[in-house]
Design a protein around this motif. Sequence first.
Motif, mmCIF file in Angstrom:
data_model
loop_
_atom_site.group_PDB
_atom_site.id
_atom_site.type_symbol
_atom_site.label_atom_id
_atom_site.label_comp_id
_atom_site.label_asym_id
_atom_site.label_seq_id
_atom_site.Cartn_x
_atom_site.Cartn_y
_atom_site.Cartn_z
ATOM 1 N N GLY A 141 43.764 27.167 54.994
ATOM 2 C CA GLY A 141 44.498 25.928 55.194
ATOM 3 C C GLY A 141 45.236 25.430 53.972
ATOM 4 O O GLY A 141 46.073 24.526 54.084
ATOM 5 N N HIS A 142 44.969 26.043 52.783
ATOM 6 C CA HIS A 142 45.545 25.489 51.563
ATOM 7 C C HIS A 142 46.145 26.510 50.603
ATOM 8 O O HIS A 142 46.962 26.144 49.756
ATOM 9 N N VAL A 143 45.746 27.756 50.689
ATOM 10 C CA VAL A 143 46.192 28.752 49.711
ATOM 11 C C VAL A 143 47.434 29.473 50.220
ATOM 12 O O VAL A 143 47.429 30.060 51.304
ATOM 13 N N ASN A 144 48.497 29.437 49.410
ATOM 14 C CA ASN A 144 49.739 30.137 49.714
ATOM 15 C C ASN A 144 49.845 31.426 48.907
ATOM 16 O O ASN A 144 49.086 31.646 47.946
ATOM 17 N N GLU A 145 50.775 32.269 49.290
ATOM 18 C CA GLU A 145 51.033 33.514 48.576
ATOM 19 C C GLU A 145 51.289 33.210 47.098
ATOM 20 O O GLU A 145 52.139 32.386 46.751
ATOM 21 N N GLY A 146 50.521 33.850 46.239
ATOM 22 C CA GLY A 146 50.698 33.692 44.796
ATOM 23 C C GLY A 146 49.902 32.574 44.169
ATOM 24 O O GLY A 146 49.830 32.469 42.930
ATOM 25 N N ASP A 147 49.292 31.709 44.979
ATOM 26 C CA ASP A 147 48.444 30.646 44.423
ATOM 27 C C ASP A 147 47.228 31.250 43.731
ATOM 28 O O ASP A 147 46.666 32.249 44.203
ATOM 29 N N GLU A 148 46.802 30.629 42.653
ATOM 30 C CA GLU A 148 45.587 31.058 41.971
ATOM 31 C C GLU A 148 44.415 30.186 42.392
ATOM 32 O O GLU A 148 44.558 28.970 42.563
ATOM 33 N N VAL A 149 43.267 30.836 42.571
ATOM 34 C CA VAL A 149 42.043 30.123 42.950
ATOM 35 C C VAL A 149 40.947 30.529 41.971
ATOM 36 O O VAL A 149 40.624 31.719 41.855
ATOM 37 N N SER A 204 40.876 27.254 30.118
ATOM 38 C CA SER A 204 41.958 28.231 29.948
ATOM 39 C C SER A 204 42.308 28.942 31.247
ATOM 40 O O SER A 204 43.376 29.561 31.344
ATOM 41 N N ALA A 205 41.419 28.878 32.253
ATOM 42 C CA ALA A 205 41.668 29.545 33.537
ATOM 43 C C ALA A 205 42.661 28.767 34.401
ATOM 44 O O ALA A 205 43.263 29.324 35.316
ATOM 45 N N PHE A 206 42.821 27.472 34.122
ATOM 46 C CA PHE A 206 43.763 26.657 34.886
ATOM 47 C C PHE A 206 45.188 26.956 34.436
ATOM 48 O O PHE A 206 45.448 27.169 33.248
ATOM 49 N N SER A 207 46.090 26.970 35.406
ATOM 50 C CA SER A 207 47.501 27.200 35.112
ATOM 51 C C SER A 207 48.328 26.403 36.115
ATOM 52 O O SER A 207 47.786 25.837 37.072
#
Length: 457
Positions: A141-149, A204-207
């Motif tokens: 419901g929330h993750v699109n192509e290329g999104d980082e999780v 550092s993992a957040f972008s």
Amino acid sequence: MIVSRGLSASLFRHRLLLSKRNIVTSVGAMASTGKNKTAERTKGFETNLWVEYAALAIESKAINLGQGFPDFSPPQFVIDALVESSKTTMLHQYTRGPGHPRLVKALAAMYSKLYGREINPMTEVVTAVGAYTSLYQSIQGHVNEGDEVILVEPFFDCYNPMVCMAGGKPVFVPLRPSASADKGEGRYPLTSSGWALDMDELKSAFSPKTKAIIINNPNNPTGKVFTRSELGAIAELCISNDVICISDEVYEWLIYPGKEHVRIATLPGMWERTITVGSAGKTFSATGWKLGWSVGPAPLIKNMMTINSNTAYTNPTPIQEAVAIGIETEMARLGEEGSYFKELPSLLLKKRDRMIQVLKEVGLTPIVPEGGYFLLADTANLGIKFDESTGSEPYDVQFAKWMTKEKRIAAIPPSYFFSPEHRYISDGLIRFCFCKEDSTLEAAYDAFRKWAAERRN
């Protein structure tokens, strides 16, 4: 009192395994060539940990302390509720898609009390076919192509494939044994509180591409219960980076003395960005009922309802009715004697402590869990050697298979809960499940004692 009823655990597992084998065989035959080839998004996820190790346990006639399901019965009042609901004609028919009205009202009432805010049952709660599907709804419901999780490791093994199949990119940040943790004479912390995040590493993992972070609290397999301070640090990063938090809290009621379960959605600024996942199976020891739910702000839950209406659509009505009655019953006596939410962790605490005692006798070094019903133990003191050549299976995988075949005690290698680059963190550990009947556990302990006697001779 919790007692066994119905099919024996061994017969149940055997039937389940045969069913899964047939599915795997059928899919394997179809996926070989041409238009029947498996979809690319499933590439790399063809095998399943639970199918493999359930099969090994059955073939080896081992006592299964691997899979996380109780072999005792749910509490009698929810069984009675299920029986009664089956006598009502309209409860055999479809109910409201996003959740049976009585259930979502019960869940909203419960979490309103726990969160200290009014939760709308029709817009801020959605049910699913188990917490597994709740996670699927939240990711799809929330993750699109290329999104980082961001996935906090160790994680339940479905997180990674679900993110990848949604087109997302997993970013792995592990819990590690803290340098300041008391390790006694061993290699790992004595308790699960000794596992900690490096907050600089997490930061550092957040972008700009980060869409979400998934945490599991209490954590499977470590048994760690995140502190308010730790969750506060995670919350600050979520808020400053405008990131959704998916908080898998299926073991929320399985907290042992001295620890507090802090719900990250209750921290300042987190309600509007947090999806909290819960489970009837874990809450009422009824994993076969396959009923989960998510609670969160209406905009996020609406997105999940869209996934629900285009996949499962709805969930079994009698089960939802029975769980609603169970929650209503428990909330009326929350914290009181006779409450299952109080009785179950007390029961499991005794089983946990007994297992710790026996594992020490055989030479294993247990890490005491603060929550959940899994326990990690270090195998290093046993001095058992396996193939360490390049390309060989991780040590814990070889150990788990050896122990299942040779000692007839089945457990799970925790390296499966880490990304390949971080599997070294669980080197030499093994995961046991202690939510079993005393008779099952005592049979396992007899096998452990026999093993200990062999080591002494």
